[in-house]
Design a protein around this motif. Structure first.
Motif, PDB file in Angstrom:
ATOM      1  N   UNK A  66       0.838  -1.203   0.000  1.00 42.73           N
ATOM      2  CA  UNK A  66       0.000   0.000   0.000  1.00 42.73           C
ATOM      3  C   UNK A  66       0.872   1.252   0.000  1.00 42.73           C
ATOM      4  N   UNK A  67       1.901   1.254   0.809  1.00 42.69           N
ATOM      5  CA  UNK A  67       2.796   2.417   0.876  1.00 42.69           C
ATOM      6  C   UNK A  67       3.481   2.655  -0.466  1.00 42.69           C
ATOM      7  N   UNK A  68       3.902   1.568  -1.119  1.00 34.83           N
ATOM      8  CA  UNK A  68       4.546   1.694  -2.430  1.00 34.83           C
ATOM      9  C   UNK A  68       3.560   2.231  -3.460  1.00 34.83           C
ATOM     10  N   UNK A  69       2.314   1.750  -3.426  1.00 34.15           N
ATOM     11  CA  UNK A  69       1.295   2.235  -4.361  1.00 34.15           C
ATOM     12  C   UNK A  69       0.997   3.712  -4.121  1.00 34.15           C
ATOM     13  N   UNK A  90     -10.900  -2.836  -9.200  1.00 35.31           N
ATOM     14  CA  UNK A  90     -10.011  -1.909  -8.492  1.00 35.31           C
ATOM     15  C   UNK A  90      -8.588  -2.296  -8.875  1.00 35.31           C
ATOM     16  N   UNK A  91      -7.826  -1.346  -9.382  1.00 34.49           N
ATOM     17  CA  UNK A  91      -6.472  -1.642  -9.860  1.00 34.49           C
ATOM     18  C   UNK A  91      -5.463  -0.773  -9.128  1.00 34.49           C
ATOM     19  N   UNK A  92      -4.220  -1.248  -9.089  1.00 36.10           N
ATOM     20  CA  UNK A  92      -3.142  -0.467  -8.495  1.00 36.10           C
ATOM     21  C   UNK A  92      -2.474   0.392  -9.557  1.00 36.10           C
ATOM     22  N   UNK A  93      -1.335   0.979  -9.215  1.00 36.93           N
ATOM     23  CA  UNK A  93      -0.671   1.909 -10.141  1.00 36.93           C
ATOM     24  C   UNK A  93      -0.157   1.237 -11.401  1.00 36.93           C
ATOM     25  N   UNK A  94       0.016  -0.092 -11.394  1.00 37.86           N
ATOM     26  CA  UNK A  94       0.488  -0.823 -12.574  1.00 37.86           C
ATOM     27  C   UNK A  94      -0.654  -1.302 -13.464  1.00 37.86           C
ATOM     28  N   UNK A 116       2.978   5.969  -2.950  1.00 39.67           N
ATOM     29  CA  UNK A 116       4.090   6.753  -3.486  1.00 39.67           C
ATOM     30  C   UNK A 116       4.028   6.830  -5.007  1.00 39.67           C
ATOM     31  N   UNK A 117       3.651   5.729  -5.651  1.00 39.88           N
ATOM     32  CA  UNK A 117       3.570   5.703  -7.112  1.00 39.88           C
ATOM     33  C   UNK A 117       2.449   6.612  -7.607  1.00 39.88           C
ATOM     34  N   UNK A 151      -2.019  12.447  -2.473  1.00 42.23           N
ATOM     35  CA  UNK A 151      -1.425  11.611  -1.427  1.00 42.23           C
ATOM     36  C   UNK A 151      -2.441  10.613  -0.891  1.00 42.23           C
ATOM     37  N   UNK A 152      -1.943   9.473  -0.419  1.00 41.48           N
ATOM     38  CA  UNK A 152      -2.793   8.485   0.227  1.00 41.48           C
ATOM     39  C   UNK A 152      -3.629   7.644  -0.708  1.00 41.48           C
ATOM     40  N   UNK A 153      -3.336   7.651  -1.996  1.00 38.61           N
ATOM     41  CA  UNK A 153      -4.115   6.897  -2.987  1.00 38.61           C
ATOM     42  C   UNK A 153      -3.422   5.561  -3.262  1.00 38.61           C
ATOM     43  N   UNK A 154      -4.171   4.462  -3.201  1.00 40.31           N
ATOM     44  CA  UNK A 154      -3.575   3.143  -3.464  1.00 40.31           C
ATOM     45  C   UNK A 154      -4.234   2.423  -4.642  1.00 40.31           C
TER      46      UNK A 154
END
Length: 360
Positions: free
Chosen positions: A164-167, A215-219, A169-170, A178-181
């Motif tokens: 979550x923290x890595x997402x 729901x998708x992550x930054x990738x 930041x991405x 900020x705070x988006x995963x």
């Protein structure tokens, strides 16, 4: 003379010419035959025998193809294929066997399943290509889909604290928020009108569909999906009906998701959606809307890429609802298995379009 009559006469003349050519060959054989030759009838039979159509079959020999050819046809690399084969074997893909018939190898079954998902061939065409009966092809595809539908946690899982923290930041690098995963949205998949409550599947764009909430992550990797609601259902209602909504506090914590204006409301405090442009937006609000749009593009791209890569999703007209849902889920799993930031679609190097299926 009518055009149809001319066509019939032309065909008849063509057939007559072919017969004359064969007759000439037979006369030549009789004139040149040796008196001691006894297989004249066989030679004449060979001349009169119609040409046999050669149909090239495919199957496990595809594994002997070069990597590029294999990936072009099955839309996975060989290492990805081996990974999927291992997963399906662990879940029983090679246990089914019909008495009296040799078992179809697990390798061939997985190749057939990938071909089914990556192309729009009918089962009849697939049975010819893989040298099995049509009923066997159908049974293998259903077996693979049933197994895939039970393997969700092998391909789609919620991120842990570090992820979550890595997402976050991405996404901050991507859109400045900020705070988006992750990003959330719904997607329509065309299908024929179901025999029961068919009107519920008519969506706002006037075609029948089944919905997928992703729901998708930054990738662009799916971290949660909900497939199966009828096309008439709106995004907000679909979110409220999903298992994710009942556990969002535990899953989200202090993080948020990006979404479009369909998710606006006090009941979704974990969602950041743009403010409606009524002509009176402040500069800060316009900047916020622009940032949300830049961030949530990842979910649009994920849906477009999945539909482009797994083309079976484009043709679900002759599939029952339960089959449609299993195909959608399998496509999501395969999408995650193949996700690679360095992979570029050969047809759409700038990003795969969503085929005009946006869920408004």
């Amino acid at each position: 003379m009518a055009a149809s009559t001319k066509a019939v006469l032309a065909l008849a003349l063509s057939e007559y010419k072919q017969l004359l050519d064969k007759y000439a060959v037979i006369l030549q054989l009789y004139n040149t035959v040796d008196e001691e030759e006894t297989d004249m009838s066989e030679r004449i039979f060979d001349v009169l025998q119609p040409e046999q159509r050669i149909i090239l079959k495919t199957g496990t020999e595809w594994l002997n193809m070069d990597d590029h050819t294999f990936a072009r046809n099955f839309h996975v690399t060989k290492p990805q294929f081996q990974h999927l084969l291992m997963k399906l074997q662990d879940n029983g893909i090679d246990k089914e066997h019909r008495e009296g018939l040799p078992p179809v190898p697990a390798t061939k079954k997985v190749l057939m399943f990938l071909w089914f998902m990556a192309n729009q061939n009918s089962l009849r065409e697939m049975s010819d290509k893989f040298d099995v009966s049509q009923s066997t092809a159908q049974r293998i595809i259903l077996q693979a889909l049933n197994i895939m539908s039970t393997m969700g946690l092998s391909f789609i899982f919620w991120p842990n604290a570090c992820e979550k923290a890595a997402s976050a930041a991405a996404f901050h690098r991507l859109c400045g928020l900020t705070g988006v995963i992750g990003a959330i949205d719904g997607c329509h998949f065309r299908m024929q009108r179901p025999p029961i409550r068919g009107g519920d599947y008519m969506n706002c764009k006037s075609f029948y569909s089944v919905l997928l909430q992703g729901i998708v992550d930054e990738r662009g990797r799916f971290i949660n999906i909900f497939a199966g609601p009828p096309g008439k259902v709106r995004d907000a209602r679909m979110l409220r009906a999903s298992n994710f909504y009942t556990t969002w506090e535990e899953k989200m914590g202090d993080y948020t998701l990006l979404a479009d204006s369909a998710y606006t409301g006090q009941e979704f405090p974990f969602v950041i959606s743009p403010k409606l442009d009524n002509g009176a937006l402040t500069e800060a609000e316009e900047l916020q809307n622009s940032s949300i749009s830049r961030g949530r593009v990842v979910v649009e791209q994920a849906f477009g890429r999945m539909k482009c890569k797994w083309r079976r999703l484009r043709d679900l007209q002759n599939t029952r609802i339960d089959g449609v849902v299993m195909i959608i889920m399998a496509a999501c799993f395969l999408h995650n298995m193949c996700i690679d930031a360095s992979e570029i679609c050969q047809e759409h190097p700038n990003g795969c379009p969503r085929q005009a299926d946006e869920n408004e």
